[in-house]
Design a protein around this motif. Structure first.
Motif, short mmCIF file in Angstrom:
data_model
loop_
_atom_site.label_atom_id
_atom_site.label_comp_id
_atom_site.label_asym_id
_atom_site.label_seq_id
_atom_site.Cartn_x
_atom_site.Cartn_y
_atom_site.Cartn_z
N TRP A 126 36.78 4.68 -4.26
CA TRP A 126 36.60 5.16 -5.62
C TRP A 126 37.63 4.58 -6.59
CZ3 TRP A 126 32.04 6.41 -4.76
CH2 TRP A 126 31.66 7.16 -3.65
N VAL A 127 38.87 4.49 -6.16
CA VAL A 127 39.91 3.95 -7.04
C VAL A 127 39.64 2.47 -7.31
CG1 VAL A 127 42.38 3.48 -7.27
CG2 VAL A 127 41.61 5.64 -6.28
N ASP A 128 39.21 1.75 -6.29
CA ASP A 128 38.88 0.34 -6.48
C ASP A 128 37.71 0.18 -7.44
OD1 ASP A 128 40.85 -0.25 -4.68
OD2 ASP A 128 39.49 -0.50 -2.99
N SER A 129 36.73 1.05 -7.32
CA SER A 129 35.58 1.00 -8.23
C SER A 129 36.02 1.24 -9.67
CB SER A 129 34.54 2.05 -7.84
OG SER A 129 34.07 1.82 -6.54
N LEU A 130 36.88 2.22 -9.85
CA LEU A 130 37.37 2.51 -11.20
C LEU A 130 38.20 1.36 -11.75
CD1 LEU A 130 38.31 6.28 -10.86
CD2 LEU A 130 36.36 5.28 -12.06
N VAL A 144 30.19 -6.14 -7.17
CA VAL A 144 31.45 -5.69 -6.54
C VAL A 144 31.58 -4.17 -6.63
CG1 VAL A 144 33.95 -5.92 -6.58
CG2 VAL A 144 32.53 -7.92 -6.98
N ILE A 145 31.15 -3.60 -7.74
CA ILE A 145 31.22 -2.14 -7.88
C ILE A 145 30.31 -1.46 -6.86
CG2 ILE A 145 30.61 -0.21 -9.41
CD1 ILE A 145 31.61 -1.98 -11.74
N VAL A 146 29.12 -1.98 -6.66
CA VAL A 146 28.20 -1.41 -5.67
C VAL A 146 28.82 -1.47 -4.28
CG1 VAL A 146 25.99 -1.77 -4.51
CG2 VAL A 146 26.09 -1.76 -7.00
#
Length: 129
Positions: free
Chosen positions: A56-60, A46-48
């Motif tokens: 970026w906010v979703d990744s964090l 999911v991060i990839v």
């Protein structure tokens, strides 16, 4: 193990050694505890996807909730192992301790699933538009 409060010969704090111990513990948990391994791998996928979409906010957020669930799973595993080490026979007090530890891990897992579900839903909606 060197006790940093008693021994004055060697310093007790070695950042590289601390990182090695941390990674060793995580590697052991991923190898022998399926509940830790699948969370790491699913979160990485999911991060990839979030990085590819430049969210970026979703990744964090995913990194944050994955870290929370891993911390709670590792504490849960450590508490259960310690309880099994202290008392091998069935004991109602040990059962209660293990249940409380599992409840803490369960709450963090529910939050993790919620965040991953929302992110995957957003990704699928983005792909269909």
């Amino acid at each position: 193990m060197n006790n940093k409060f008693i021994s004055r010969i060697r310093s007790g704090y070695h950042p590289v050694r601390k990182i090695k111990v941390c990674l060793s513990g995580l590697r052991y948990a991923m190898r022998y505890d399926f509940s830790v391994a699948y969370k790491v791998y699913l979160s990485l996928v999911v991060i990839v996807v979030c990085f590819v979409m430049q969210q970026w906010v979703d990744s964090l957020l995913i990194i944050l909730v994955t870290s929370l669930v891993l911390i709670s799973e590792l504490f849960n595993s450590a508490i259960e192992s310690l309880c099994d080490f202290v008392e091998e026979n069935e004991n109602i007090k040990i059962k209660i301790i293990k249940d409380i530890s599992a409840a803490a891990a369960g709450i963090s897992i529910a939050l993790w699933f919620l965040v991953l579900f929302v992110e995957m839903f957003r990704f699928l909606r983005y792909m269909l538009d």
